[in-house]
Design a protein around this motif. Sequence first.
Motif, mmCIF file in Angstrom:
data_model
loop_
_atom_site.group_PDB
_atom_site.id
_atom_site.type_symbol
_atom_site.label_atom_id
_atom_site.label_comp_id
_atom_site.label_asym_id
_atom_site.label_seq_id
_atom_site.Cartn_x
_atom_site.Cartn_y
_atom_site.Cartn_z
ATOM 1 N N PRO A 78 7.049 5.593 3.337
ATOM 2 C CA PRO A 78 5.801 5.754 2.575
ATOM 3 C C PRO A 78 5.891 6.898 1.571
ATOM 4 C CG PRO A 78 5.319 5.479 4.906
ATOM 5 C CD PRO A 78 6.811 5.638 4.799
ATOM 6 N N GLU B 291 0.722 7.845 -1.278
ATOM 7 C CA GLU B 291 0.341 6.477 -0.914
ATOM 8 C C GLU B 291 -1.165 6.269 -0.940
ATOM 9 O OE1 GLU B 291 1.675 3.650 2.762
ATOM 10 O OE2 GLU B 291 0.472 5.398 3.276
ATOM 11 N N GLY C 48 -0.040 -0.622 1.316
ATOM 12 C CA GLY C 48 0.725 0.605 1.220
ATOM 13 C C GLY C 48 1.588 0.716 -0.024
#
Length: 323
Positions: free
Chosen positions: A137, A141, A157
């Motif tokens: 990630p 994000e 995401g």
Amino acid sequence: MDIVMCTDKNYVMPCGVMLYSICQNNQDVDITFHIVIDESVNLSMQNNLGNTIFPKSSKKIQFYTVNGNDYSHLPRLDETNSKNYITKVAYYPLYLTEILPTNLDKALFFDCDIIVRHSLKDLWNTDLGNYSVGVVPDVGEGVIDKYNRLRYPPQKGYFNSGVILINLRKWRDDHILEKFTEFMQNHSDWIKLHDQDVLNKIFCDDKLILPITYNFQEGYLWNDLFYDYWKYEKQVLVARKDPVVIHYTDFKPWIDGCDHPFKNEFFKYQANTEWAHTPLIKKEHTHKIGSTIKKSIKQFFRYIGVLSPLPVYSPKYIDVENL
């Protein structure tokens, strides 16, 4: 293990330091480094990179030279680019299926502003299943702007493109390069963060999420939270103490004035390379100077005080010494 990186002449030194860090912490692994370069990387620079891994018998290096001019038309490579130190090299990873040998089914891609501190075996051996990529990630994000631009819901995401475990076979089978190209041609105005935006759009439903320690970005060390702390708290707290991969996403150790808590990790490895005594780059040399009359006038007015200076963000880092 097949590891891929892309560089032009500007990032040869950080690329070499990263190569050394990988070799030192993966001495028992056979690794082929696939380095995509353009015409700016001369033979001397290539030799310097090669010397970094020799005489390590279990390591090999292969260069792939592309014509940089073929990528100059791609989105956000002009003066409107908010991070104008980013060049066309950022897009080279999108073309790996046509650059790398067709017998490679999997590769581990790294940006060059990275240090590897531990073994990569577990990362390399991750089972991607039928996913196209394994990714970590992005620290930003949670910023809604990304999803508004790229037209998909935040629940899917957004990842950082600095470390990618790539299923090259699936990329070829699914004609991913054609999808990249079509998106860039039809929606160049959606793209702000170069290859990262393209990858996130195309793989928003086709990615395996990896632990944060494999792409420990700078923002995870800031006191100001730019990510969903509640969501990643356990991973971040562990990674802060002993990250496998440090990604210097914003402030680079080799640039004067960097106060990244892990900057000495970079210098530790650099001290054992051919770039051991490379002086720090002065800040004023890290960004391109605008060539347009309009931009020059604005710079002049800021200098004489008619316009306010551009804001400079200086993050406050956590105290890693007392974790």
